[in-house]
Design a protein around this motif. Structure first.
Motif, PDB file in Angstrom:
ATOM      1  N   ARG A  96      21.534  36.586  62.186  1.00 31.43           N
ATOM      2  CA  ARG A  96      20.490  37.355  62.883  1.00 31.43           C
ATOM      3  C   ARG A  96      20.168  38.628  62.111  1.00 31.43           C
ATOM      4  N   THR A 100      16.521  39.343  60.668  1.00 28.87           N
ATOM      5  CA  THR A 100      15.811  40.561  61.048  1.00 28.87           C
ATOM      6  C   THR A 100      15.405  41.347  59.803  1.00 28.87           C
ATOM      7  N   GLU A 103      12.483  39.535  58.045  1.00 30.27           N
ATOM      8  CA  GLU A 103      11.221  39.654  58.761  1.00 30.27           C
ATOM      9  C   GLU A 103      10.664  41.082  58.699  1.00 30.27           C
ATOM     10  N   GLU A 104      11.544  42.072  58.713  1.00 27.96           N
ATOM     11  CA  GLU A 104      11.098  43.465  58.659  1.00 27.96           C
ATOM     12  C   GLU A 104      10.597  43.875  57.276  1.00 27.96           C
TER      13      GLU A 104
END
Length: 124
Positions: A96, A100, A103-104
């Protein structure tokens, strides 16, 4: 106290674990099973772009490594479901964090790639 492992050592068994986690489809399969058990066709539909062969190989490897379980139901037609084991669930935490981060940081990565393409075009 457990044995100390060093992934940088050429013969360390932790390398095989890291290779499994870093395999092309592992991250996608583990994330897809986060919500609970799924059948093969459900996983294939959810993980866009994966071939049946790649999914089969990934599921077999993850099962062999103890990250997922395979449950066959005595039904007609036969039904098989795949689920994360407790070990597989423990892998979700670091995955995760990586998801994250990825994606950021898409805009920054895309900008860096664009700069590289422009720079390479100028030297051609």
């Amino acid at each position: 106290m457990g044995r100390a492992y060093n992934v940088m050592a050429a013969t360390c068994p932790s390398r095989t674990v890291l290779h499994r986690i870093g395999a092309r489809w592992t991250v996608f399969v583990v994330n897809a099973l986060d919500g609970g058990p799924h059948r093969f066709t459900e996983l294939k539909a959810h993980i866009r772009g994966i071939t049946s062969k790649a999914l089969t190989e990934t599921l077999r490897s993850l099962e062999a490594d103890g990250l997922i379980s395979r449950h066959e139901y005595e039904e007609n037609p036969p039904r098989v479901e795949y689920a994360l084991t407790p070990l597989g669930h423990s892998l979700l935490v670091p995955l995760r964090a990586v998801r994250t981060w990825a994606e950021e940081h898409v805009p920054e990565i895309e900008q860096a790639r664009s700069r590289r393409v422009v720079a390479d075009a100028g030297t051609g």
